[in-house]
Design a protein around this motif. Structure first.
Motif, short mmCIF file in Angstrom:
data_model
loop_
_atom_site.label_atom_id
_atom_site.label_comp_id
_atom_site.label_asym_id
_atom_site.label_seq_id
_atom_site.Cartn_x
_atom_site.Cartn_y
_atom_site.Cartn_z
N ILE A 11 -4.10 6.72 9.47
CA ILE A 11 -2.73 6.59 8.97
C ILE A 11 -1.73 6.84 10.09
N LEU A 12 -1.98 7.93 10.85
CA LEU A 12 -1.07 8.28 11.93
C LEU A 12 -1.01 7.16 12.95
N LEU A 13 -2.16 6.58 13.26
CA LEU A 13 -2.23 5.50 14.26
C LEU A 13 -1.40 4.31 13.80
N ILE A 14 -1.61 3.91 12.53
CA ILE A 14 -0.87 2.75 12.00
C ILE A 14 0.63 3.05 12.04
N ALA A 15 1.00 4.28 11.67
CA ALA A 15 2.41 4.63 11.62
C ALA A 15 3.03 4.57 13.01
N VAL A 16 2.31 5.07 14.01
CA VAL A 16 2.85 5.07 15.38
C VAL A 16 2.98 3.63 15.88
N ILE A 17 1.95 2.82 15.63
CA ILE A 17 2.04 1.41 16.02
C ILE A 17 3.24 0.77 15.33
N GLY A 18 3.40 1.07 14.01
CA GLY A 18 4.52 0.52 13.24
C GLY A 18 5.85 0.89 13.85
N TYR A 19 5.96 2.14 14.31
CA TYR A 19 7.20 2.61 14.92
C TYR A 19 7.59 1.74 16.11
N PHE A 20 6.64 1.56 17.03
CA PHE A 20 6.97 0.79 18.25
C PHE A 20 7.19 -0.68 17.94
N PHE A 53 3.63 6.50 6.91
CA PHE A 53 2.91 7.77 7.05
C PHE A 53 2.99 8.63 5.78
N LEU A 54 4.21 8.81 5.23
CA LEU A 54 4.37 9.83 4.19
C LEU A 54 3.65 9.49 2.89
N PRO A 55 3.85 8.29 2.29
CA PRO A 55 3.18 8.05 1.01
C PRO A 55 1.67 8.14 1.13
N ALA A 56 1.11 7.56 2.17
CA ALA A 56 -0.35 7.57 2.33
C ALA A 56 -0.86 9.00 2.50
N THR A 57 -0.12 9.82 3.28
CA THR A 57 -0.56 11.20 3.50
C THR A 57 -0.51 12.01 2.22
N VAL A 58 0.58 11.81 1.46
CA VAL A 58 0.71 12.55 0.21
C VAL A 58 -0.45 12.19 -0.72
N ILE A 59 -0.77 10.90 -0.82
CA ILE A 59 -1.89 10.48 -1.68
C ILE A 59 -3.18 11.12 -1.19
N LEU A 60 -3.40 11.06 0.10
CA LEU A 60 -4.64 11.60 0.68
C LEU A 60 -4.81 13.08 0.36
N LEU A 61 -3.75 13.88 0.68
CA LEU A 61 -3.85 15.32 0.49
C LEU A 61 -3.92 15.67 -0.98
N GLY A 62 -3.10 15.00 -1.78
CA GLY A 62 -3.09 15.27 -3.22
C GLY A 62 -4.46 15.01 -3.84
N TRP A 63 -5.03 13.88 -3.48
CA TRP A 63 -6.34 13.53 -4.04
C TRP A 63 -7.40 14.53 -3.59
N ALA A 64 -7.39 14.87 -2.31
CA ALA A 64 -8.37 15.83 -1.80
C ALA A 64 -8.25 17.15 -2.54
N VAL A 86 -6.82 4.45 0.98
CA VAL A 86 -5.70 5.18 1.59
C VAL A 86 -5.21 4.46 2.84
N ILE A 87 -6.17 4.02 3.65
CA ILE A 87 -5.78 3.34 4.89
C ILE A 87 -5.07 2.03 4.56
N ILE A 88 -5.53 1.34 3.50
CA ILE A 88 -4.86 0.10 3.09
C ILE A 88 -3.43 0.41 2.63
N THR A 89 -3.26 1.51 1.90
CA THR A 89 -1.91 1.91 1.48
C THR A 89 -1.00 2.02 2.69
N ALA A 90 -1.49 2.71 3.72
CA ALA A 90 -0.68 2.87 4.92
C ALA A 90 -0.37 1.52 5.54
N ALA A 91 -1.38 0.66 5.62
CA ALA A 91 -1.19 -0.64 6.26
C ALA A 91 -0.19 -1.48 5.48
#
Lengths: 404, 255
Positions: A11-20, A53-64, A86-91
């Motif tokens: 998720i973090l990787l996709i988000a950083v790529i998305g930023y740039f 980053f945020l929606p995917a992370t929230v889903i990930l942590l919440g589910w875990a 989760v990764i698809i959500t981020a993408a």
């Protein structure tokens, strides 16, 4: 068990790529002429980053979290599938927000809103944690009260835990010790701390103040176990040898007085430092008004400055009181561990916190009333300090209406 | 230039804040039962000089005063004079209304209490009423004496501060820009009050407003850069100043 580290790093990787990518796209769309953008290029990047980053992370942590609490059988889908989702959500988040990047998008407002959301979540977390603590204490205490009579706990007079059963577990002797020791410590800390604060803020020269104030605050940085050692090897024996035994008041070096004295010293900086700040905040116009009427400096302090600072001083004292009630280490080493009712301050007594520790250390299971009582004690303590804080708030508010 | 008795007389007064020379050898004689105003641009030393008259400058560490200031021919900087006693005799009203965080009654009773002026509650009640009447606040405050003084409006608060100062029965009343934080209506009330106070006290007022000085005062002193430039009858100063700097200031060319 849901594994977190791999999907999270994706998720973090996709988000950083998305930023740039979003930043580049925004710059490219106006051909480098940044003034045609609604916001700085970074804002477009941030918008994509947060949306990814945020929606995917929230889903990930919440589910875990849910799976961890409810057990693996509640996980409707396999761990691998979940990670992929989760990764698809981020993408998807990244792709959608990237497509929306255009010069007319109000990217700054959007990223600001995300930031506000993060800040709000941080404050919600603090409140939710408190609620969580209370709930866990409540549920354990409920188990205790199913096994042990509440009338003995609240109104009994004897603390005699017995791991073979038939214990008498009353909070009153412990509460008595707690309040007695806190009372003695406040009798020392409040006047000394307040006088020190008045001296420092009203009389001391700036150079003396700049040395003395930090020196007093050093006291606040000493770990309480060190105070406890001081009580154990210095104050206790000295009290016993020079005062208690010659006067025939007892023979114990562990006593309410030992712990109270040392705890009083520990609390001085809490009272003095806060009171000092509050007294300094009283406007100079108040002092001038009083001095201009022919009042002396001490009359001015007693009748104008301290009353004006009173709400804050009361707050400082109640804060010190909460510390005193919750203090453990000094009591263990200074006052001993004997739970009893006694008026003689030179007898060993003990407090609620000490007994919480002693009931939970050693070989224990969390099923017998002898251990579960610790939670009931903790909850009672929490209610007492909560009440104290509410009283403090009411007092502060009442006076503040008058003084502003 | 005066036939009225001299209340305050200053000779060769210099004031230093650390190294800064705030007041430069000021000589002035202020008459009793009169309103004297100090005018001048900001930082000219008029407030500093005012604060010398009740030794409020003693409370500032770096401030040093030299020269003689006499009240009723008695040197107030003499070692035998207790500044605390002096300030009971020389009341002060400040720029911003600064009532104590106490009830209206206790604000006024504060001075009389610390100076032991009342033997019992009845006498204290009398002093409070008399002082509030003097400050033209009695009618507005008599039904709310136990309410906090900070709950009054700005103009009422300033009159409360005047009542508080009057309650210790001072002989001199110093006012440091008493209207600068007030609206025009409250200002007019305070000015009317000053006019009434002149019959009982020696009033010295510092003001930024030349119009106010010309309305309320009998004598005016013009300060500039720490010097007393000109001092005389208010009507004279405002119509026919003898110093060039005074003329420039009152016509609005400087300051």
């Amino acid at each position: 068990m849901v594994s977190i580290s791999f999907p999270f790093s994706m998720i973090l990787l996709i988000a950083v790529i998305g930023y740039f990518a979003a930043r580049r796209k925004a710059i490219a769309m106006v051909k480098g002429n940044l003034r045609q953008l609604q916001a700085l290029p970074q804002a477009y990047g941030q918008t994509v980053f947060f949306t990814t980053f945020l929606p995917a992370t929230v889903i990930l942590l919440g589910w875990a979290f849910v799976v961890r609490i409810m057990g693996p059988s509640y996980a409707l889908i396999s761990d691998g599938l979940f990670q992929v989702l989760v990764i698809i959500t981020a993408a998807v988040g990244a792709a959608l927000s990237y497509l929306r990047v255009k010069p007319s998008q109000r990217a700054r407002a959007i990223s600001e809103r995300w930031i506000m959301g993060v800040l709000m979540a941080a404050s919600a977390l603090a409140i939710l944690t408190t609620i969580g603590i209370v709930i866990s204490m409540l549920s354990e205490s409920a188990i205790f009260f199913r096994q042990h009579s509440w009338s003995d706990f609240f109104f009994g007079t004897v603390w005699a835990p017995n791991f073979r059963g038939g214990s008498q577990l009353s909070i009153l002797p412990l509460l008595w010790g707690t309040l007695y020791i806190s009372f003695i410590s406040l009798i020392i800390a409040v006047p000394v701390g307040l006088y020190a604060a008045i001296y420092l803020s009203e009389y001391a020269s700036p150079s003396l103040r700049s040395v003395a104030k930090p020196a007093i605050e050093v006291l606040a940085g000493i770990p309480t176990i060190v105070y406890g050692l001081f009580a154990l090897i210095t104050v206790g024996p000295m009290l016993r040898d020079f005062f208690v035994q010659p006067l025939g008041l007892g023979s114990s070096s562990s006593s309410v007085m030992t712990a109270g004295l040392v705890m009083g010293v520990m609390l001085i900086p809490f009272v003095s430092s806060l009171s000092d700040d509050i007294i300094n905040a009283v406007p100079q116009a108040m002092r001038d008004g009083s001095l201009g009427l022919g009042a002396t400096k001490s009359e001015t302090i007693r009748q104008v400055v301290v009353p004006a600072a009173l709400p804050g001083i009361v707050g400082a004292v109640l804060l010190a009181a909460s510390r005193a009630i919750g203090e453990t280490m000094i009591v263990v080493l200074g006052a001993g561990a004997a739970a009893r009712f006694d008026l003689n301050p030179f007898e060993a007594m003990t407090t609620v916190t000490v007994k919480i520790v002693s009931q939970l250390t050693g070989d224990t299971d969390f099923a017998s009333p002898e251990t579960l009582v610790a939670f009931a004690l903790g909850l009672s303590l929490f209610v007492i300090t909560l009440g104290l804080n509410i009283v403090a708030l009411v007092i502060v508010r009442k006076y503040r209406e008058q003084y502003e | 230039m005066t036939k009225l008795p001299i209340k305050i007389s200053a000779k060769n007064v210099d004031v230093f804040y650390g190294a800064a020379h705030a007041i430069k050898s000021v000589d002035v004689e202020i008459a009793d039962k009169m309103v004297t105003s100090f005018i001048g641009p900001s930082g000219c030393g008029k407030s500093t000089f005012l604060r010398c008259i009740n030794r409020m400058n003693d409370t500032i560490d770096v401030c040093r005063v030299t020269g003689d200031i006499m009240i009723d021919m008695e040197d107030i900087y003499d070692r035998r004079v207790d500044p605390v006693q002096l300030r009971a005799k020389v009341g002060m009203v400040f720029q911003k209304p600064n009532p104590f965080p106490k009830s209206i009654y206790d604000n006024v009773a504060y001075g009389p209490k610390i100076h032991g002026m009342a033997r019992n509650k009845l006498e204290l009640d009398e002093i409070v009423e008399k002082s509030l009447r003097r400050a033209a606040l009695w009618d507005e405050a008599k039904d709310r004496l136990q309410e906090p003084g900070t709950g009054l409006s700005g103009g009422q608060q300033q009159r409360l501060c005047i009542a508080r100062a009057v309650a210790t029965e001072p002989e001199v009343l110093l006012m440091d820009e008493p209207c600068s934080a007030l609206d025009p209506i409250a200002t007019a009330q305070i000015e009317q009050l000053i006019d009434e106070l002149r019959s009982s006290y020696c009033v010295v007022i510092v003001t930024h407003s030349m119009a106010q000085a010309s309305r309320v005062s009998d004598r005016t002193a013009f300060f500039h850069l720490g010097e007393l430039v000109e001092y005389g009858y208010t009507s004279h100063i405002f119509t026919n100043p003898s110093d060039k700097r005074t003329e420039s200031y009152i016509t609005g060319r400087i300051g």
